[in-house]
Design a protein around this motif. Structure first.
Motif, PDB file in Angstrom:
ATOM      1  N   VAL A 170      -2.245  -9.370   0.677  1.00 16.24           N
ATOM      2  CA  VAL A 170      -2.919  -8.450   1.590  1.00 16.24           C
ATOM      3  C   VAL A 170      -2.519  -7.027   1.231  1.00 16.24           C
ATOM      4  O   VAL A 170      -1.327  -6.698   1.190  1.00 16.24           O
ATOM      5  N   LEU A 171      -3.513  -6.185   0.966  1.00 14.07           N
ATOM      6  CA  LEU A 171      -3.269  -4.790   0.633  1.00 14.07           C
ATOM      7  C   LEU A 171      -3.675  -3.919   1.816  1.00 14.07           C
ATOM      8  O   LEU A 171      -4.797  -4.030   2.323  1.00 14.07           O
ATOM      9  N   THR A 172      -2.771  -3.059   2.251  1.00 12.68           N
ATOM     10  CA  THR A 172      -3.076  -2.119   3.319  1.00 12.68           C
ATOM     11  C   THR A 172      -2.692  -0.718   2.860  1.00 12.68           C
ATOM     12  O   THR A 172      -1.691  -0.536   2.155  1.00 12.68           O
ATOM     13  N   PRO A 173      -3.498   0.277   3.247  1.00  9.82           N
ATOM     14  CA  PRO A 173      -3.191   1.654   2.823  1.00  9.82           C
ATOM     15  C   PRO A 173      -1.815   2.088   3.296  1.00  9.82           C
ATOM     16  O   PRO A 173      -1.365   1.761   4.393  1.00  9.82           O
ATOM     17  N   ALA A 174      -1.126   2.832   2.438  1.00  6.98           N
ATOM     18  CA  ALA A 174       0.192   3.375   2.759  1.00  6.98           C
ATOM     19  C   ALA A 174       0.296   4.738   2.090  1.00  6.98           C
ATOM     20  O   ALA A 174      -0.416   5.008   1.114  1.00  6.98           O
ATOM     21  N   PRO A 175       1.155   5.622   2.588  1.00 12.54           N
ATOM     22  CA  PRO A 175       1.288   6.951   1.982  1.00 12.54           C
ATOM     23  C   PRO A 175       1.563   6.870   0.489  1.00 12.54           C
ATOM     24  O   PRO A 175       2.515   6.225   0.054  1.00 12.54           O
ATOM     25  N   GLY A 176       0.699   7.460  -0.296  1.00 17.88           N
ATOM     26  CA  GLY A 176       0.871   7.506  -1.738  1.00 17.88           C
ATOM     27  C   GLY A 176       0.459   6.251  -2.473  1.00 17.88           C
ATOM     28  O   GLY A 176       0.589   6.167  -3.690  1.00 17.88           O
ATOM     29  N   GLY A 177      -0.047   5.247  -1.755  1.00 16.10           N
ATOM     30  CA  GLY A 177      -0.434   4.009  -2.433  1.00 16.10           C
ATOM     31  C   GLY A 177      -0.818   2.928  -1.450  1.00 16.10           C
ATOM     32  O   GLY A 177      -1.622   3.160  -0.549  1.00 16.10           O
ATOM     33  N   VAL A 178      -0.210   1.741  -1.615  1.00 19.12           N
ATOM     34  CA  VAL A 178      -0.539   0.613  -0.749  1.00 19.12           C
ATOM     35  C   VAL A 178       0.728  -0.164  -0.397  1.00 19.12           C
ATOM     36  O   VAL A 178       1.743  -0.081  -1.088  1.00 19.12           O
ATOM     37  N   ALA A 179       0.626  -0.932   0.691  1.00 18.41           N
ATOM     38  CA  ALA A 179       1.638  -1.935   1.002  1.00 18.41           C
ATOM     39  C   ALA A 179       1.040  -3.280   0.610  1.00 18.41           C
ATOM     40  O   ALA A 179      -0.053  -3.637   1.062  1.00 18.41           O
ATOM     41  N   LEU A 180       1.719  -4.009  -0.245  1.00 13.59           N
ATOM     42  CA  LEU A 180       1.250  -5.319  -0.689  1.00 13.59           C
ATOM     43  C   LEU A 180       2.102  -6.389  -0.025  1.00 13.59           C
ATOM     44  O   LEU A 180       3.316  -6.446  -0.203  1.00 13.59           O
ATOM     45  N   THR A 181       1.442  -7.251   0.754  1.00  9.36           N
ATOM     46  CA  THR A 181       2.130  -8.348   1.431  1.00  9.36           C
ATOM     47  C   THR A 181       1.765  -9.664   0.765  1.00  9.36           C
ATOM     48  O   THR A 181       0.587  -9.966   0.581  1.00  9.36           O
ATOM     49  N   TRP A 182       2.773 -10.432   0.399  1.00 11.34           N
ATOM     50  CA  TRP A 182       2.601 -11.727  -0.259  1.00 11.34           C
ATOM     51  C   TRP A 182       3.020 -12.804   0.728  1.00 11.34           C
ATOM     52  O   TRP A 182       4.145 -12.794   1.242  1.00 11.34           O
ATOM     53  N   VAL A 183       2.108 -13.726   1.004  1.00 16.34           N
ATOM     54  CA  VAL A 183       2.347 -14.769   1.989  1.00 16.34           C
ATOM     55  C   VAL A 183       2.085 -16.139   1.367  1.00 16.34           C
ATOM     56  O   VAL A 183       1.120 -16.307   0.618  1.00 16.34           O
ATOM     57  N   MET A 184       2.933 -17.107   1.666  1.00 18.34           N
ATOM     58  CA  MET A 184       2.659 -18.508   1.353  1.00 18.34           C
ATOM     59  C   MET A 184       2.880 -19.315   2.623  1.00 18.34           C
ATOM     60  O   MET A 184       3.891 -19.145   3.311  1.00 18.34           O
ATOM     61  N   ALA A 185       1.919 -20.180   2.934  1.00 13.63           N
ATOM     62  CA  ALA A 185       2.020 -20.994   4.140  1.00 13.63           C
ATOM     63  C   ALA A 185       1.475 -22.384   3.851  1.00 13.63           C
ATOM     64  O   ALA A 185       0.632 -22.571   2.966  1.00 13.63           O
TER      65      ALA A 185
END
Length: 211
Positions: free
Chosen positions: A122-137
């Protein structure tokens, strides 16, 4: 009355069975990294299996594993199959992909044990770039529950996720000043054949043109 060894063994086995059965029926592992790079660059690194050799912690664990890339060139329908002595064998298929926002993968482990899980990026906008969240379920099998008596799934898989995210961050931030790639662009590190030869990885590609 003294208990016989057989009775003691039965009590121990029963106790372990109860302990294992009480473990959670599902699991979820999640880690996030903030990356100072364009969303389209980060997205391409996870949406195109051809780039996974640059950051996947399991590829680095066994760079001589056999990998087969089939189906679509990238995005929905792209398939990644692997087989190795240390990494076992399995199959991944991208089942959902929203440019620069989200990638969902069906992950089937075949060896050393069978399991089907879901992986999400999941990519969400963040200052200067993005926050990338990696999930396994996924669901906890009996064998998986047994292993978790000795080590936490979140701890073991979490370390791998942290290493993978750190390498995605390293690759993306080192390339942020270069021309931004389009979805499926294969120009980060030369042609795929030379990369595979350098890593001594057997890769079979059957990529039709992506619509």
């Amino acid at each position: 009355m003294k208990k016989t060894p057989g009775v003691l063994l039965a009590v121990i086995v029963l106790g372990l069975f109860v302990a294992i059965s009480r473990r959670p029926d599902t699991f979820r592992v999640e880690r996030t990294a903030h990356i100072q790079a364009p969303a389209e660059l980060v997205f391409t690194l996870v949406n195109d299996f051809r780039y996974w050799e640059q950051w996947s912690p399991w590829w680095k664990l066994e760079p001589t594993q056999q990998v087969s890339l089939t189906g679509a060139a990238w995005g929905v329908g792209a398939v990644y199959e692997w087989r190795g002595r240390r990494t076992g064998s399995g199959r991944m298929e991208i089942v959902e992909s929203r440019p620069y926002e989200y990638v969902r993968i069906r992950l089937d482990f075949l060896e050393p044990m069978r399991a089907t899980n879901t992986t999400e990026y999941v990519l969400t906008p963040a200052p200067g770039g993005v926050a990338l969240t990696w999930v396994m379920a996924g669901e906890n099998t009996f064998a998986g529950k047994a292993l978790q008596l000795f080590s936490s799934m979140d701890e073991v898989m979490g370390r791998d996720f942290e290493r993978g995210l750190a390498d995605i961050k390293l690759v993306a931030e080192s390339l942020r000043g270069a021309a931004r790639p389009s979805v499926g662009d294969a120009g980060f590190r030369g042609d795929s054949d030379s990369r595979d030869a350098a890593l001594e990885v057997v890769v079979t590609r059957q990529h039709p043109n992506h619509e």
